[in-house]
Design a protein around this motif. Sequence first.
Motif: not given
Length: 133
Positions: A41-42, A45
Motif C-alpha cells: 500500500s505504501t 501511494r
Amino acid sequence: MVKTEYKTQTRQMILDYIAKNPDCIFKASEIAQSLPEVSLSTIYRNLARLEEAGMVQIVGAEKNNELQYRYTGPGRCASKMHLVCKDCGKFFHLEGPALRLLQHSIERLNGFVLDQQQSVLLGHCAVCSKRSR
C-alpha cells in the motif's frame, strides 16, 4: 493553505529502484518483492505521488488489472512514443518516419492528435516473439 510535497526515504527508495532500470516497466508487486521492508500500500501511494510529480508514468495494466509504471525522471526522453514488450518489459523508441506516419494517419482518419509523451504501444519484441514460437 498549500500542502508542501517533501521527499521521504521510502519514496526515494522506490524511485531509485525504478531509475536503476529506466528502460523497463514495473508493477507495484515487483517493487514490493525487491523492497520487502516497504508495504504494498505504501508503494502504491508513493507511485501515485511520483506520477503526479512526473517522475513515473502509468503505461497500462496487465490482464489482472495491475498497473505498470515506467521511469520518466530527469534525463529520460519525454517527447517520443514508446513500444513496450509485454513479455520482458523492454522499451523501444518509436520515432522518425514511422511515428510521423502513425500520427498523420490517426489525425487524418480520426481527427485525433496523439500526445507523444503519454503514448505507449504494447506488443512483443523480436526476442520474445522468437521465444514463443
